[in-house]
Design a protein around this motif. Structure first.
Motif, short mmCIF file in Angstrom:
data_model
loop_
_atom_site.label_atom_id
_atom_site.label_comp_id
_atom_site.label_asym_id
_atom_site.label_seq_id
_atom_site.Cartn_x
_atom_site.Cartn_y
_atom_site.Cartn_z
N ALA A 86 0.81 -1.22 0.00
CA ALA A 86 0.00 0.00 0.00
C ALA A 86 0.85 1.27 0.00
O ALA A 86 0.48 2.26 -0.65
N ALA A 87 1.95 1.28 0.69
CA ALA A 87 2.75 2.51 0.83
C ALA A 87 3.27 3.04 -0.50
O ALA A 87 3.06 4.22 -0.82
N PRO A 88 3.94 2.24 -1.33
CA PRO A 88 4.43 2.81 -2.60
C PRO A 88 3.31 3.15 -3.58
O PRO A 88 3.42 4.13 -4.32
N VAL A 89 2.23 2.37 -3.57
CA VAL A 89 1.11 2.69 -4.46
C VAL A 89 0.51 4.04 -4.05
O VAL A 89 0.23 4.89 -4.90
N ALA A 90 0.35 4.26 -2.75
CA ALA A 90 -0.19 5.54 -2.28
C ALA A 90 0.76 6.68 -2.62
O ALA A 90 0.32 7.75 -3.06
N ALA A 91 2.05 6.47 -2.43
CA ALA A 91 3.02 7.53 -2.74
C ALA A 91 2.95 7.91 -4.22
O ALA A 91 2.94 9.11 -4.56
N VAL A 128 1.42 11.77 -5.08
CA VAL A 128 2.52 12.72 -5.24
C VAL A 128 2.74 13.00 -6.72
O VAL A 128 2.79 12.09 -7.54
N ASP A 129 2.88 14.28 -7.05
CA ASP A 129 3.25 14.69 -8.40
C ASP A 129 4.77 14.60 -8.49
O ASP A 129 5.48 15.40 -7.88
N LEU A 130 5.25 13.61 -9.21
CA LEU A 130 6.69 13.37 -9.26
C LEU A 130 7.45 14.51 -9.93
O LEU A 130 8.60 14.77 -9.58
N SER A 174 -2.68 17.00 -3.81
CA SER A 174 -3.65 17.57 -2.87
C SER A 174 -3.16 17.26 -1.46
O SER A 174 -3.10 16.10 -1.06
N TRP A 175 -2.81 18.29 -0.71
CA TRP A 175 -2.31 18.08 0.64
C TRP A 175 -3.32 17.37 1.54
O TRP A 175 -2.95 16.44 2.27
N PRO A 176 -4.60 17.77 1.54
CA PRO A 176 -5.55 17.06 2.42
C PRO A 176 -5.67 15.57 2.10
O PRO A 176 -5.72 14.73 3.01
N LEU A 177 -5.68 15.23 0.82
CA LEU A 177 -5.77 13.81 0.45
C LEU A 177 -4.48 13.08 0.81
O LEU A 177 -4.52 11.91 1.23
N ALA A 178 -3.35 13.74 0.65
CA ALA A 178 -2.07 13.12 1.01
C ALA A 178 -2.02 12.86 2.51
O ALA A 178 -1.55 11.80 2.96
N TRP A 179 -2.51 13.81 3.31
CA TRP A 179 -2.54 13.60 4.76
C TRP A 179 -3.51 12.50 5.14
O TRP A 179 -3.23 11.71 6.06
N ALA A 180 -4.65 12.42 4.47
CA ALA A 180 -5.61 11.36 4.75
C ALA A 180 -4.99 9.99 4.42
O ALA A 180 -5.12 9.03 5.19
N LEU A 186 -2.41 4.93 6.14
CA LEU A 186 -1.25 4.04 6.15
C LEU A 186 -0.71 3.86 7.57
O LEU A 186 -0.31 2.76 7.95
N MET A 187 -0.70 4.94 8.34
CA MET A 187 -0.20 4.85 9.71
C MET A 187 -1.11 3.96 10.57
O MET A 187 -0.62 3.16 11.38
N LEU A 188 -2.42 4.07 10.37
CA LEU A 188 -3.33 3.19 11.10
C LEU A 188 -3.15 1.73 10.69
O LEU A 188 -3.16 0.83 11.54
N MET A 189 -2.96 1.50 9.39
CA MET A 189 -2.72 0.13 8.92
C MET A 189 -1.42 -0.42 9.49
O MET A 189 -1.36 -1.58 9.91
#
Length: 128
Positions: free
Chosen positions: A54-59, A63-65, A72-78, A83-86
């Motif tokens: 999940a972590a690399p797929v989310a990144a 993230v705009d490479l 989107s900062w709010p979506l990135a924080w969500a 990921l932290m909860l998982m």
């Protein structure tokens, strides 16, 4: 990143979250019917594997490479919170009793962030 690759990342992430939910909810119930599934339902490597996938797929999805920042900062924080909860659930932190609820909540938050990300892309293209 092309829109089709971005869409595939978001959709595959939602699929991974669904698989995670099936693992958390359905496999323990099936293990009662088929005891051979019990070992796989409780295997710790499965939890670590889900977070590791999940972590690399989310990144990549959030993230705009080119700009080296989140789209989107709010979506990135969500997504980060999910990921932290998982990860907390996978590691049994703060207790083993919270493993399943934390993992389920994290998967739902992360899947929701991916759905919102996909809808945002669909609504405004590859906007920043």
């Amino acid at each position: 990143m092309t829109p089709s690759v971005a869409k595939a990342l978001d959709l595959s992430a939602v699929g991974l979250s669904g698989l995670c939910l099936a693992h958390c909810l359905a496999l323990p119930a099936l293990a009662l019917l088929l005891p051979a599934l019990g070992a796989w339902a409780q295997a710790e490597w499965v939890h670590v594997a889900f977070v590791t996938l999940a972590a690399p797929v989310a990144a990549l999805a959030f993230v705009d490479l080119r700009a080296r920042r989140p789209r989107s900062w709010p979506l990135a924080w969500a997504a980060t919170g999910g990921l932290m909860l998982m990860a907390a659930g996978a590691l049994g932190f703060p207790s083993e009793n919270l493993e399943r609820p934390l993992t389920i909540l994290g998967g739902l938050v992360l899947a929701g962030a991916h759905v919102a990300n996909w809808r945002r892309r669909h609504r405004c293209g590859d906007c920043a």
